[in-house]
Design a protein around this motif. Structure first.
Motif, PDB file in Angstrom:
ATOM      1  N   GLY A 164       0.805  -1.206   0.000  1.00 14.83           N
ATOM      2  CA  GLY A 164       0.000   0.000   0.000  1.00 14.83           C
ATOM      3  C   GLY A 164       0.837   1.255   0.000  1.00 14.83           C
ATOM      4  O   GLY A 164       0.504   2.238  -0.672  1.00 14.83           O
ATOM      5  N   GLU A 165       1.960   1.258   0.726  1.00 13.34           N
ATOM      6  CA  GLU A 165       2.811   2.436   0.785  1.00 13.34           C
ATOM      7  C   GLU A 165       3.644   2.595  -0.479  1.00 13.34           C
ATOM      8  O   GLU A 165       4.051   3.705  -0.828  1.00 13.34           O
ATOM      9  N   ALA A 166       3.924   1.503  -1.181  1.00 13.22           N
ATOM     10  CA  ALA A 166       4.714   1.570  -2.408  1.00 13.22           C
ATOM     11  C   ALA A 166       3.861   1.862  -3.636  1.00 13.22           C
ATOM     12  O   ALA A 166       4.387   2.248  -4.680  1.00 13.22           O
ATOM     13  N   ALA A 167       2.541   1.672  -3.538  1.00 16.80           N
ATOM     14  CA  ALA A 167       1.669   1.745  -4.709  1.00 16.80           C
ATOM     15  C   ALA A 167       1.750   3.087  -5.421  1.00 16.80           C
ATOM     16  O   ALA A 167       1.709   3.154  -6.655  1.00 16.80           O
ATOM     17  N   GLY A 168       1.884   4.176  -4.684  1.00 13.49           N
ATOM     18  CA  GLY A 168       1.906   5.496  -5.299  1.00 13.49           C
ATOM     19  C   GLY A 168       3.107   5.757  -6.177  1.00 13.49           C
ATOM     20  O   GLY A 168       3.116   6.720  -6.947  1.00 13.49           O
ATOM     21  N   GLN A 169       4.138   4.900  -6.091  1.00 18.85           N
ATOM     22  CA  GLN A 169       5.332   5.073  -6.918  1.00 18.85           C
ATOM     23  C   GLN A 169       5.246   4.305  -8.230  1.00 18.85           C
ATOM     24  O   GLN A 169       6.198   4.306  -9.009  1.00 18.85           O
ATOM     25  N   LEU A 170       4.124   3.652  -8.477  1.00 20.59           N
ATOM     26  CA  LEU A 170       3.952   2.802  -9.648  1.00 20.59           C
ATOM     27  C   LEU A 170       2.725   3.244 -10.417  1.00 20.59           C
ATOM     28  O   LEU A 170       1.637   3.376  -9.851  1.00 20.59           O
ATOM     29  N   ALA A 171       2.881   3.473 -11.699  1.00 21.64           N
ATOM     30  CA  ALA A 171       1.763   3.937 -12.512  1.00 21.64           C
ATOM     31  C   ALA A 171       0.633   2.917 -12.525  1.00 21.64           C
ATOM     32  O   ALA A 171       0.853   1.737 -12.778  1.00 21.64           O
ATOM     33  N   GLY A 172      -0.583   3.393 -12.248  1.00 21.92           N
ATOM     34  CA  GLY A 172      -1.759   2.544 -12.354  1.00 21.92           C
ATOM     35  C   GLY A 172      -1.935   1.544 -11.242  1.00 21.92           C
ATOM     36  O   GLY A 172      -2.804   0.672 -11.330  1.00 21.92           O
ATOM     37  N   VAL A 173      -1.150   1.625 -10.164  1.00 17.84           N
ATOM     38  CA  VAL A 173      -1.258   0.671  -9.062  1.00 17.84           C
ATOM     39  C   VAL A 173      -1.975   1.350  -7.889  1.00 17.84           C
ATOM     40  O   VAL A 173      -1.570   2.410  -7.427  1.00 17.84           O
ATOM     41  N   LEU A 174      -3.053   0.725  -7.426  1.00 18.89           N
ATOM     42  CA  LEU A 174      -3.827   1.246  -6.308  1.00 18.89           C
ATOM     43  C   LEU A 174      -4.068   0.138  -5.298  1.00 18.89           C
ATOM     44  O   LEU A 174      -3.977  -1.050  -5.620  1.00 18.89           O
ATOM     45  N   ALA A 175      -4.386   0.534  -4.081  1.00 18.53           N
ATOM     46  CA  ALA A 175      -4.781  -0.407  -3.037  1.00 18.53           C
ATOM     47  C   ALA A 175      -6.001   0.154  -2.339  1.00 18.53           C
ATOM     48  O   ALA A 175      -6.051   1.348  -2.025  1.00 18.53           O
TER      49      ALA A 175
END
Length: 785
Positions: A146-157
């Motif tokens: 969840g904390e890493a998701a914002g660094q990846l395009a199109g990845v959400l939690a």
């Protein structure tokens, strides 16, 4: 060693005199870092630190061992190379002081990934792959998916709470809830899938080498299949060359909440027995997230405390250069004392009659055996996963549907899953126009998931007024393969697919105060083929354009439970299928200081499976209808000469739904939009590094994430989650093996709603919100040996 010399240290753990296999190498003269990347891909070995070498290599050509090829490629290089484990080579600059620093975030660089089951440079793949390496995970303080998701395009939690969330890729979502439908994103720990239809286990990212995201259906590369992509945690393997250890500790204070802390670390030890070396690497962690929501009815302050602790042991043994064995044992316990949702107007307070705890425990064991030849490599991964999770909900507002005499009521759901997996894959090695991969996959999954509606009557214990004792058995066999052919001037075409058969059996026994007992025992079988086709063009400057068509498939299943039985047409839910059309570009410009990855995709999703709730609050699975999702995602990274690194990512999608399923309980028309998936999301990471004293570096990092407005379910009338943003700032000092970081999360103390759902037993359909954690200030200190 002189700065112009190169040493290759080899043979750790190997048998003296054993002849290593020879591989056909063709590496053209180019920069050392680029030549090392080519060598690693042709040999299918993991490479660490290729950027440590500056200058130009003379290249290598011929049938050679990996050691001989390294020696020739690095002839005269200002670096050293050493084999730290079977199939892993580490390159270090001759100047040790530079290597002692914590690695900065890697973007436009030498990072290699194994998301496609072979060691590859993601810039050369016709797959939208992104990886976050260890250095960036540490610099940004990303402790989980969840904390890493914002660094990846199109990845959400989703944000239902720790251990209860779902990962989403490219705006493809089957709903915000977790139930019988198989997860559309496959989560892997190294080579083992760790979930089937469970929420993401929220594994803490301790002592990992990187996390990888491969977007789009991946059935041609993974026997377990995946509808929208793969999230993979790649652990750090034992270093056979020496002892090492590290400890990191974090303390944090949350405004109007309890303090938090975390302690984590690892120890690496090469055990030498009878002339052989066995690598041992133990990592462990203990974390407590202080609560910040007060239950005003029960007079419990900061009730939503969460604890997470776990450990992982990896043992590695390489009797020869061509054989290696790895054994991984891991486990994690996660428990939240209460949920994180509330109702508008209460701010950071909750008004529920009973606590709503959640637990998510997972244990796993994996044995991996690799055998290498000059022409290929065979990998066998055998694993066992035991996953146990459960939740308790305040169901008082729905109790009149089950009993007339209760004062308060609770709904308890528990699931225990045991999964056995075997994945056998053979991949090609060496330079040549043809590359291939072929694998066999089998899994056996047993799930026991009892649910109970418990009534509390005056002066008595809890009474069972409804229960469903459900058991599932799922057997899956699959064969998968991909072959690629390079021709002409930089063209490559690849064809692959996955053939599968899946058998399911469901047994259920239902008891209810309001109806006679009933039982249920049915089987279903599914089979099919999911193909994949890609074409790519590599230009002379290394830039890449590609097009791919791939298909994902998810088997159907059976419903059970409910105080009254479902109609026949709702007892089963059908398989769903997704076809992905994608074109993309991967560019490196301005002397590779600027990197751009962009992809446009069009997904056709038929008979979308979704986990929903009946009016009584009891979950069930149905097919909602069809969807067409068109979108674009972009990742941009730019590094300056003066230590500034900017990473930006964004996704924009347009979704249209249609052909609603009349047998579902979804009321009204389908919403134009998938639940939990906003049409817009974006993220940014800015970091600045500079030397401020001898062997002392300052790093400043700022992170921001934007998540647009989204729906909670497929029903157009349901409430929406409003758009929100997240911000984290940090400053860090690094000196050799030591570092100290100060950080602040949510510096503006925003209350933004991150998820408009919490309790399905909410008959009034009143709005529910999940606020961000209030402003939190913390310190992280680390020391390495």
């Amino acid at each position: 060693m002189a700065a112009t010399a190169c040493a290759v240290v080899l043979g750790v753990g190997g048998v003296a005199g054993a002849a290593p296999s020879r591989v056909l190498f063709r590496v053209e003269p180019k920069a050392y870092s680029e030549a090392l990347l080519d060598l690693a891909q042709q040999a299918n070995v993991t490479l660490i630190g290729a950027a440590a070498c500056s200058g130009t290599s003379r290249g290598v050509s011929g049938l050679l061992t990996v050691e001989e090829a390294l020696d020739q490629v690095l002839a005269g290089a200002p670096c050293t190379a050493r084999v730290v484990a079977a199939g892993t080579v580490e390159v270090q600059a001759a100047a040790r002081a530079e290597a002692a620093r914590l690695s900065p975030p890697v973007t436009v660089s030498e990072l290699l990934v194994t998301a496609t089951r072979r060691v590859r440079d993601p810039r050369q793949l016709a797959v939208a792959v992104t990886a976050i390496p260890r250095g960036q995970l540490l610099a940004t303080g990303s402790a989980d998916a969840g904390e890493a998701a914002g660094q990846l395009a199109g990845v959400l939690a989703t944000n239902l709470g720790p251990g209860r969330n779902k990962l989403l890729l490219r705006g493809l979502s089957d709903g915000a809830y977790t139930g019988r439908a198989r997860s559309i994103v496959a989560t892997y720990l190294d080579d083992l899938p760790v979930n089937y239809n469970a929420p993401d286990p929220d594994l803490r990212l301790v002592d990992v080498d990187r996390v990888e995201i491969a977007r789009g259906p991946q059935g041609a590369l993974y026997g377990a299949g995946s509808l929208s992509g793969v999230y993979r945690i790649v652990t750090r393997k034992p270093d056979l060359t020496g002892l090492s250890a590290e400890v990191r500790t974090t303390g944090a204070l949350t405004q109007d909440g309890d303090p938090s802390y975390a302690v984590e670390g690892y120890a690496n030890y090469p055990l030498r027995l009878f002339g052989q070396t066995i690598g041992l690497r133990l990592s462990a962690y203990q974390e407590e997230q202080g609560g910040y929501l007060d239950n005003i009815r029960l007079a419990r302050n900061n009730a939503d405390r969460t604890e997470r602790r776990g450990a992982r042991l990896i043992m590695s043994y390489a009797p020869t250069d061509d054989w290696s064995f790895n054994l991984t044992l891991a486990g994690q316990h996660l428990r939240s004392n209460d949920t994180h949702y509330t109702t508008p107007g209460l701010k950071l307070k909750r008004d529920v009659r009973i606590p709503e705890p959640h637990v998510n425990d997972i244990e796993l064991a994996t044995a991996t055996i690799r055998r290498s030849w000059g022409w290929g490599e065979l990998t066998s991964s055998t694993g066992a996963v035991r996953h146990r999770y459960g939740s308790l909900f305040d169901a008082t507002s729905s109790q009149r549907l089950y009993t007339q005499f209760a004062q308060t009521s609770a709904y308890a759901e528990r699931t225990r899953t045991t999964m056995l997996v075997e994945d056998l894959v053979l991949t090609s090695r060496g330079a040549g126009p043809v590359e291939w991969l072929a694998g066999l996959y089998g899994s056996y999954t047993r799930t026991h998931s009892p649910t109970e509606f418990l009534a509390q009557v005056p002066r008595a214990d809890l009474i069972l007024v409804y229960g469903d004792d459900r058991r599932d058995r799922i057997q899956e066999l699959a064969a998968y393969s991909e072959v690629s052919y390079a021709f002409g001037d930089g063209w490559t075409v690849a064809l692959g697919g996955r053939a599968f058969t899946i058998q399911t059996r469901t047994r259920s026994a239902v008891v209810s105060e309001s109806s006679p007992p009933r039982s249920f025992d049915r089987e279903k079988e599914f089979s099919g083929v999911s193909p994949k086709l890609s074409v790519q063009k590599t230009f002379g400057d290394g830039n890449l354009a590609y097009a791919v068509i791939s298909e994902g498939y998810r088997s159907g299943g059976l419903n059970s439970g409910g105080a009254t039985a479902l109609p026949v047409e709702r007892e089963a839910f059908s398989a769903d299928r997704l076809i992905n059309y994608e074109v993309g570009l991967k560019l490196a410009m301005l002397e590779r200081r600027l990197g751009v990855n962009a992809a446009t995709f069009y997904s056709l999703w038929d008979d979308i499976q979704t986990d929903q709730f009946r009016p009584s609050g009891i979950p069930y699975t149905t097919n909602a209808g069809d969807a067409q999702v068109m979108g674009i995602e972009t990742e941009v990274a730019y590094r300056t000469d003066f230590g500034l690194l900017a990473q930006l990512n964004g996704r924009l999608t347009r979704t249209r739904t249609g052909r609603p399923n009349p047998a579902s309980l979804i009321a009204g028309r389908l919403a134009d939009g998938l639940p939990g998936s906003p049409p817009v999301s974006a993220g940014a990471v800015l970091s600045y590094e500079r030397d401020i004293a001898d062997d002392v570096m300052l790093r400043l990092v700022g992170q921001a994430t934007y998540v647009g407005r989204s729906r909670v379910s497929f029903e157009a009338a349901e409430p929406r989650t409003r758009a929100y943003g997240r911000v984290k700032l940090s400053a860090e000092l690094l000196k050799g093996p030591y570092s100290a970081q100060v950080f602040v999360v949510n510096p503006l103390n925003s209350y933004s709603d991150t998820f408009a759902f919490g309790n399905p037993f909410n008959l009034e359909r009143s709005r529910q919100v999940t606020p961000q954690r209030p402003r939190t200030i913390g310190v992280t200190i680390s020391a390495a040996l």
